[in-house]
Design an enzyme around this catalytic site. Structure first.
Site, PDB file in Angstrom:
ATOM      1  N   LYS A 184      -8.451  59.732  -1.638  1.00 55.70           N
ATOM      2  CA  LYS A 184      -9.810  59.556  -2.190  1.00 55.70           C
ATOM      3  C   LYS A 184     -10.699  59.095  -1.046  1.00 55.70           C
ATOM      4  O   LYS A 184     -10.686  57.933  -0.659  1.00 55.70           O
ATOM      5  CB  LYS A 184      -9.769  58.501  -3.309  1.00 55.70           C
ATOM      6  CG  LYS A 184     -10.792  58.691  -4.404  1.00 55.70           C
ATOM      7  CD  LYS A 184     -12.234  58.504  -4.004  1.00 55.70           C
ATOM      8  CE  LYS A 184     -12.668  57.076  -3.788  1.00 55.70           C
ATOM      9  NZ  LYS A 184     -14.001  57.011  -3.111  1.00 55.70           N
ATOM     10  N   GLU A 259      -5.801  47.105   4.207  1.00 49.06           N
ATOM     11  CA  GLU A 259      -6.420  46.864   5.526  1.00 49.06           C
ATOM     12  C   GLU A 259      -7.887  46.571   5.258  1.00 49.06           C
ATOM     13  O   GLU A 259      -8.652  47.468   4.887  1.00 49.06           O
ATOM     14  CB  GLU A 259      -6.221  48.081   6.420  1.00 49.06           C
ATOM     15  CG  GLU A 259      -4.741  48.321   6.709  1.00 49.06           C
ATOM     16  CD  GLU A 259      -4.462  49.531   7.582  1.00 49.06           C
ATOM     17  OE1 GLU A 259      -5.343  50.394   7.732  1.00 49.06           O
ATOM     18  OE2 GLU A 259      -3.339  49.619   8.104  1.00 49.06           O
ATOM     19  N   CYS A 292     -14.524  47.312  11.558  1.00 45.11           N
ATOM     20  CA  CYS A 292     -13.847  46.173  10.931  1.00 45.11           C
ATOM     21  C   CYS A 292     -13.323  45.179  11.954  1.00 45.11           C
ATOM     22  O   CYS A 292     -13.306  43.978  11.722  1.00 45.11           O
ATOM     23  CB  CYS A 292     -12.699  46.675  10.065  1.00 45.11           C
ATOM     24  SG  CYS A 292     -11.486  47.635  10.992  1.00 45.11           S
ATOM     25  N   GLU A 389     -18.389  38.683   6.460  1.00 45.63           N
ATOM     26  CA  GLU A 389     -18.515  39.906   7.245  1.00 45.63           C
ATOM     27  C   GLU A 389     -19.881  40.550   6.972  1.00 45.63           C
ATOM     28  O   GLU A 389     -20.239  40.802   5.819  1.00 45.63           O
ATOM     29  CB  GLU A 389     -17.400  40.879   6.836  1.00 45.63           C
ATOM     30  CG  GLU A 389     -17.396  42.169   7.631  1.00 45.63           C
ATOM     31  CD  GLU A 389     -16.327  43.141   7.129  1.00 45.63           C
ATOM     32  OE1 GLU A 389     -16.229  43.350   5.900  1.00 45.63           O
ATOM     33  OE2 GLU A 389     -15.583  43.676   7.965  1.00 45.63           O
TER      34      GLU A 389
HETATM   35  P1  NAD Z   1     -15.327  49.532  -0.110  1.00 45.40           P
HETATM   36  O1  NAD Z   1     -14.284  48.568  -0.451  1.00 45.40           O
HETATM   37  O2  NAD Z   1     -16.652  49.423  -0.785  1.00 45.40           O
HETATM   38  O3  NAD Z   1     -14.845  51.036  -0.348  1.00 45.40           O
HETATM   39  C1  NAD Z   1     -13.695  51.558   0.264  1.00 45.40           C
HETATM   40  C2  NAD Z   1     -13.150  52.684  -0.589  1.00 45.40           C
HETATM   41  O4  NAD Z   1     -12.724  52.140  -1.829  1.00 45.40           O
HETATM   42  C3  NAD Z   1     -14.145  53.777  -0.925  1.00 45.40           C
HETATM   43  O5  NAD Z   1     -13.491  55.023  -0.878  1.00 45.40           O
HETATM   44  C4  NAD Z   1     -14.539  53.441  -2.360  1.00 45.40           C
HETATM   45  O6  NAD Z   1     -14.970  54.551  -3.099  1.00 45.40           O
HETATM   46  C5  NAD Z   1     -13.232  52.919  -2.900  1.00 45.40           C
HETATM   47  N1  NAD Z   1     -13.355  52.068  -4.086  1.00 45.40           N
HETATM   48  C6  NAD Z   1     -14.372  51.250  -4.431  1.00 45.40           C
HETATM   49  N2  NAD Z   1     -14.107  50.641  -5.606  1.00 45.40           N
HETATM   50  C7  NAD Z   1     -12.885  51.070  -6.001  1.00 45.40           C
HETATM   51  C8  NAD Z   1     -12.050  50.796  -7.117  1.00 45.40           C
HETATM   52  N3  NAD Z   1     -12.435  49.959  -8.080  1.00 45.40           N
HETATM   53  N4  NAD Z   1     -10.852  51.401  -7.188  1.00 45.40           N
HETATM   54  C9  NAD Z   1     -10.434  52.243  -6.220  1.00 45.40           C
HETATM   55  N5  NAD Z   1     -11.193  52.555  -5.141  1.00 45.40           N
HETATM   56  C10 NAD Z   1     -12.398  51.969  -5.029  1.00 45.40           C
HETATM   57  O7  NAD Z   1     -15.515  49.427   1.468  1.00 45.40           O
HETATM   58  P2  NAD Z   1     -16.567  50.196   2.379  1.00 45.40           P
HETATM   59  O8  NAD Z   1     -17.906  49.556   2.220  1.00 45.40           O
HETATM   60  O9  NAD Z   1     -16.429  51.664   2.158  1.00 45.40           O
HETATM   61  O10 NAD Z   1     -15.988  49.903   3.838  1.00 45.40           O
HETATM   62  C11 NAD Z   1     -16.313  48.795   4.576  1.00 45.40           C
HETATM   63  C12 NAD Z   1     -15.210  47.769   4.523  1.00 45.40           C
HETATM   64  O11 NAD Z   1     -13.986  48.342   4.990  1.00 45.40           O
HETATM   65  C13 NAD Z   1     -15.469  46.593   5.445  1.00 45.40           C
HETATM   66  O12 NAD Z   1     -15.101  45.409   4.797  1.00 45.40           O
HETATM   67  C14 NAD Z   1     -14.548  46.858   6.627  1.00 45.40           C
HETATM   68  O13 NAD Z   1     -14.193  45.713   7.358  1.00 45.40           O
HETATM   69  C15 NAD Z   1     -13.382  47.476   5.948  1.00 45.40           C
HETATM   70  N6  NAD Z   1     -12.570  48.230   6.906  1.00 45.40           N
HETATM   71  C16 NAD Z   1     -11.336  47.738   7.247  1.00 45.40           C
HETATM   72  C17 NAD Z   1     -10.558  48.409   8.199  1.00 45.40           C
HETATM   73  C18 NAD Z   1      -9.193  47.890   8.598  1.00 45.40           C
HETATM   74  O14 NAD Z   1      -8.428  48.651   9.171  1.00 45.40           O
HETATM   75  N7  NAD Z   1      -8.857  46.646   8.318  1.00 45.40           N
HETATM   76  C19 NAD Z   1     -11.034  49.585   8.778  1.00 45.40           C
HETATM   77  C20 NAD Z   1     -12.292  50.038   8.413  1.00 45.40           C
HETATM   78  C21 NAD Z   1     -13.054  49.362   7.466  1.00 45.40           C
END
Ligand code: NAD
Length: 492
Positions: A184, A259, A292, A389
């Site tokens: 997804k 992650e 991140c 963050e």
């Molecule tokens: P997010 O949590 O809003 O969304 C991530 C994904 O989760 C998207 O595909 C979204 O559609 C999906 N999602 C949202 N709600 C959901 C639910 N209830 N059930 C299942 N899936 C759901 O995060 P974002 O804003 O897209 O990304 C930014 C975040 O990601 C930041 O916190 C960043 O630090 C983190 N990040 C972490 C890493 C790592 O390797 N640790 C790498 C990149 C980004």
């Protein structure tokens, strides 16, 4: 913007992109769509199929049916498909790079030179690793042979800041381990994952082995993580979303790998190479700070703080802000208006509390979604600008006088994703590295790591480790075949 002949295909940066899901080896559309806009100029790029529970069910079902034959192929058989997929990614490097840049505003130069190549490596490296996994045997009261058994359907959920790289980082090891996959992608930048589906077809992957379901977190992500037929959930995204997914996974006891976000400390000691530290600090603004792992809390020894600040200011001045398609640009736009408002909200509130900008501190004139690289000082450890963050080009600047104080500041958030330490004393580096809470500590460097090494976060930055054999520990069922040795009657 369809290509005319095919209403489901749009042209993005000259590359045709199908806007439908990829389920069981075929394109499938939904009645509903969601809009995708480019952060570069707000251009409407596509109306992408928006999945609900029905499409998710179909995808999980296809993956479930494809699983036995895929598992049966073994690492060698699966590896042949995965090598072809990696090759296809390499052959389409520049198209993938151009679509990613248009879709999420990340730098074209980085996407062309490194990011898509890393995507290909994510596939081929784990295929190789699976083929060469040594059989571990523990000779004890019995002969214990450790084997990695394919586990079933893996749900993979990824964020928008590096959608292709982070998706392949999960798809590669999951498929190599014998799982079949429902991916997804992020709704703010879903297009390169659609291209990944095309490339999987080009590589001849059997139907159902890799499925891509497009949609929002609430309509598509939630029914996916609620699905009872999953063997694994691997999620990269925010800590808040992980808490929601964790509750769903708990109902079916599905193992998760998370992650998540970070607020990583960047410690500069008084004996550091300050030019090198300054260059790396400036690098934290790359991709508008939507990284991140970024070291967003600069913790510098008081005696070198002024000197370092001068060098950082000079280094940041050399980072052109602007259109990420321009190969000279180093800082592009934020992904959406919502993200822009979030970033400026953090900075405005911090300034109201008394924070003082050393660099930047507001929007950048390059365009609507551009924010100036910003460093804030005179901050209190308890403030949200230090604790939470931001996910934008915003760093905080704090000073310390003893290593103990540096470690206390470094560890005083709920996160634990990464830490950077700049010092010319290897013993001091080792002492500090062992005391900071972080999944990865970079000493006198940043961002480089090998795919065989474990990756993940401590505390609110994650659960579990992926990378190298740790990926197989997660995606596969680790089984012990305990056999009675010839020289014994029985074992307990
Ligand atoms: P997010 O949590 O809003 O969304 C991530 C994904 O989760 C998207 O595909 C979204 O559609 C999906 N999602 C949202 N709600 C959901 C639910 N209830 N059930 C299942 N899936 C759901 O995060 P974002 O804003 O897209 O990304 C930014 C975040 O990601 C930041 O916190 C960043 O630090 C983190 N990040 C972490 C890493 C790592 O390797 N640790 C790498 C990149 C980004």
């Amino acid at each position: 913007m369809s290509t005319g002949s095919d209403p489901h295909t749009v042209e993005v940066a000259g590359v045709p992109v199908d806007t439908r899901h990829w389920i069981d080896g075929a394109r499938v559309e939904s009645g509903e769509t969601f809009a995708v806009e480019s952060p570069i100029d707000g251009a409407h790029l596509a109306e992408v199929s928006s999945a609900g529970a029905d499409e998710v069910d179909a995808a999980v079902d296809a993956a479930r049916r494809a699983f036995p034959a895929w598992a049966e192929l073994g690492p060698e058989g699966r590896g042949e498909y995965l090598d072809r997929l990696a090759r296809a990614i390499r052959e389409h490097n520049d198209e993938l790079a151009a679509v990613e840049t248009t879709d999420n505003g990340s730098l074209l130069i980085g996407n062309r030179k490194n990011v898509m190549a890393r995507g290909a490596l994510n596939i081929s490296h784990f295929a190789d690793l699976a083929r060469n996994l040594p059989t571990e045997v523990i000779e004890g009261s019995v002969r214990n042979e450790v084997v990695y058994q394919p586990s079933g359907v893996a749900a993979l959920i990824t964020p928008w800041n590096a959608p292709f790289m982070l998706s392949t980082w999960k798809v590669g090891p999951a498929l190599a381990a014998g799982s079949t996959v429902v991916l997804k992608p992020p709704e703010w930048a879903p297009l390169t994952c659609s291209l990944l589906a095309d490339l999987s077809a080009e590589a001849g992957l059997p139907p159902g082995v890799l499925n891509v379901v497009q949609g929002t977190g609430s309509r598509a992500g939630q029914p996916l993580v609620d699905h009872p037929d999953l063997a694994r959930i691997s999620f990269t995204g925010s800590t808040d979303t992980a808490r929601v997914i964790g509750r769903s996974a708990a109902r079916s006891l599905t193992p998760v790998s998370f992650e998540l976000g970070g607020k990583s400390p960047f410690i500069v000691c008084d004996d550091a190479d300050l030019d090198s530290a300054a260059r790396t600090i400036a690098h934290q603004f790359i991709n508008a700070g939507q990284v991140c792992l970024a070291g967003t809390r600069i913790l510098v020894h008081r005696s070198v703080a002024d000197d370092l600040l001068g060098r950082v200011t000079a280094a940041v001045d050399h980072l052109p802000v602007g259109d990420p398609r321009d190969l000279a640009t180093r800082i592009g736009p934020l992904i959406t208006r919502r993200q822009f408002d979030r970033v400026s909200g953090f900075v405005d509130r911090a300034r109201e509390q008394g924070a003082r900008p050393l660099i930047g501190g507001g929007p950048h004139p390059a365009g609507e979604l551009y924010y100036s690289p910003t460093i804030l000082t005179d901050v209190d450890q308890s403030w949200e600008i230090v604790q939470r963050e931001v996910f934008g080009p915003v760093l905080v600047w704090q000073t310390w006088e003893s290593d103990t104080e540096a470690v206390e500041l470094a560890n005083d958030t709920h996160y634990g994703l990464a830490a950077m330490i700049y010092t010319s004393d290897p013993d001091r580096a080792d002492r500090l590295a062992r005391r900071v809470v972080a999944g990865t500590v970079w000493v006198n460097c940043f961002f480089v790591r090998d795919l065989d090494a474990p990756f993940g976060g401590a505390r609110d930055s994650g659960i579990g480790r992926e990378g190298g054999r740790w990926s197989f520990d997660f995606y596969a069922d680790v089984k012990n075949i305990a056999t009675r040795r010839d020289d014994q009657e029985r074992s307990t």
